[in-house]
Design a protein around this motif. Structure first.
Motif, PDB file in Angstrom:
ATOM      1  N   PRO A 291       0.829  -1.216   0.000  1.00  0.00           N
ATOM      2  CA  PRO A 291       0.000   0.000   0.000  1.00  0.00           C
ATOM      3  C   PRO A 291       0.859   1.260   0.000  1.00  0.00           C
ATOM      4  CG  PRO A 291      -0.835  -1.595   1.585  1.00  0.00           C
ATOM      5  CD  PRO A 291       0.479  -2.119   1.107  1.00  0.00           C
ATOM      6  N   GLY A 292       0.466   2.220  -0.846  1.00  0.00           N
ATOM      7  CA  GLY A 292       1.184   3.481  -0.919  1.00  0.00           C
ATOM      8  C   GLY A 292       2.419   3.460  -1.790  1.00  0.00           C
ATOM      9  N   THR A 293       2.702   2.316  -2.398  1.00  0.00           N
ATOM     10  CA  THR A 293       3.884   2.176  -3.249  1.00  0.00           C
ATOM     11  C   THR A 293       3.519   2.470  -4.697  1.00  0.00           C
ATOM     12  OG1 THR A 293       4.750   0.470  -1.789  1.00  0.00           O
ATOM     13  CG2 THR A 293       5.734   0.626  -3.986  1.00  0.00           C
ATOM     14  N   GLY A 294       4.304   3.301  -5.366  1.00  0.00           N
ATOM     15  CA  GLY A 294       4.053   3.591  -6.768  1.00  0.00           C
ATOM     16  C   GLY A 294       4.617   2.513  -7.671  1.00  0.00           C
TER      17      GLY A 294
ATOM     18  N   ALA B  86      -3.422   2.967  -8.520  1.00  0.00           N
ATOM     19  CA  ALA B  86      -3.762   4.213  -9.217  1.00  0.00           C
ATOM     20  C   ALA B  86      -2.915   4.456 -10.460  1.00  0.00           C
ATOM     21  CB  ALA B  86      -3.625   5.389  -8.250  1.00  0.00           C
ATOM     22  N   ASP B  87      -1.682   3.947 -10.487  1.00  0.00           N
ATOM     23  CA  ASP B  87      -0.807   4.195 -11.629  1.00  0.00           C
ATOM     24  C   ASP B  87      -1.346   3.588 -12.922  1.00  0.00           C
ATOM     25  OD1 ASP B  87       1.133   5.632 -10.173  1.00  0.00           O
ATOM     26  OD2 ASP B  87       2.010   3.772  -9.431  1.00  0.00           O
TER      27      ASP B  87
END
Length: 270
Positions: free
Chosen positions: A4-7, A31-32
């Motif tokens: 989580p939170g990793t791009g 999201a990416d």
């Protein structure tokens, strides 16, 4: 797979000659991938916390009715064919080969693409079957009546979640609805296996609609630099949806399966 939170840069997947990366069960918190998402569809699941009793407490009327019928059909199968035996986590390579054989026959009968036409897919399944552990493992579950294999399922587990992947049944015993019998046995065995959820994956199968206790949304699309490839995919998807909603839908099933494979023939990217 992604913390989580990793791009994550999706275009980085397009290397070494790869022109497109198709996905059809992407969870929404990546999201990416948003620029390449083409659709979102429900993916049903069974909450089997507490085993069969827990499931029945959350199931729809249809799910409860089908599980009740499965219990009665199991009793009928035992009277007709011999003792009913369920193995939750088998490591029998011969039974895995039988599962593949039944699945290939199903593909041929429905006009679907044969996933197992490539030999390396057999090797993949065998390797997964030999992978043991609770964090990641292949899980082969079987249901016999006497000497007969009525139904089986090969999937992947991750922690307390079992991913429903390759369910099969012997068409000779279709009148017993052995798939429901197998699903019922898995719900019973879930607590001992450490399973609290069976993810059925997206799809229009009637049994998924009846069996589910809930659903999540998953995303479909393709990471690509080619606008022509994206246009072809969208046209294909539009034709598929039109065929499925048509009154002639059942007769167009083989055409639909063919259209779904058009992306494999799409033009190369720049």
């Amino acid at each position: 797979v992604l913390a989580p939170g990793t791009g994550f840069p999706p275009l980085g997947l397009l290397a070494d000659g790869v022109r497109g990366f198709a996905f059809d069960h992407l969870v929404e918190d990546c999201a990416d991938f948003e620029p390449w998402i083409e659709s979102r569809r429900p993916s049903p699941f069974l909450d089997v916390s507490g085993g069969l009793d827990g499931y029945l407490g959350r199931a729809s009327r249809s799910g409860k009715d089908n599980m009740g019928q499965a219990r009665r059909r199991a009793a009928k199968a035992e009277r007709t064919h011999g003792p009913v035996r369920f193995v939750a986590d088998s490591t029998d390579q011969e039974i895995l080969e039988k599962v593949i054989e039944l699945k290939r026959a199903q593909y041929a009968a429905t006009g679907a693409k044969d996933y197992f036409a490539a030999p390396d897919r057999h090797e993949l399944m065998g390797g997964l079957l030999r992978t043991r552990g609770t964090s990641f493992a292949g899980v082969l579950s079987t249901l016999h009546a006497g000497p007969h294999l009525l139904a089986a399922h090969f999937g992947i587990r991750s922690g307390s979640v079992l991913h429903w992947w390759f369910p099969v049944y012997d068409p000779a015993f279709a009148n017993l609805a052995p798939g429901w019998m197998l699903l019922r046995e898995l719900a019973i065995a879930a607590p001992a296996m450490g399973i609290t959820r069976i993810d059925l994956g997206r799809g229009d199968d009637e049994y998924k609609r009846r069996a589910k206790t809930g659903e999540t949304l998953v995303c479909q699309g393709m990471v690509t630099r080619s606008s022509a490839r994206q246009t072809l995919r969208r046209a294909r998807d539009s034709m598929v949806e039109t065929a499925k909603s048509s009154a002639l839908g059942p007769g167009l099933r083989k055409i639909v399966h063919g259209l779904r494979n058009l992306n494999r023939q799409s033009p190369p990217g720049p």
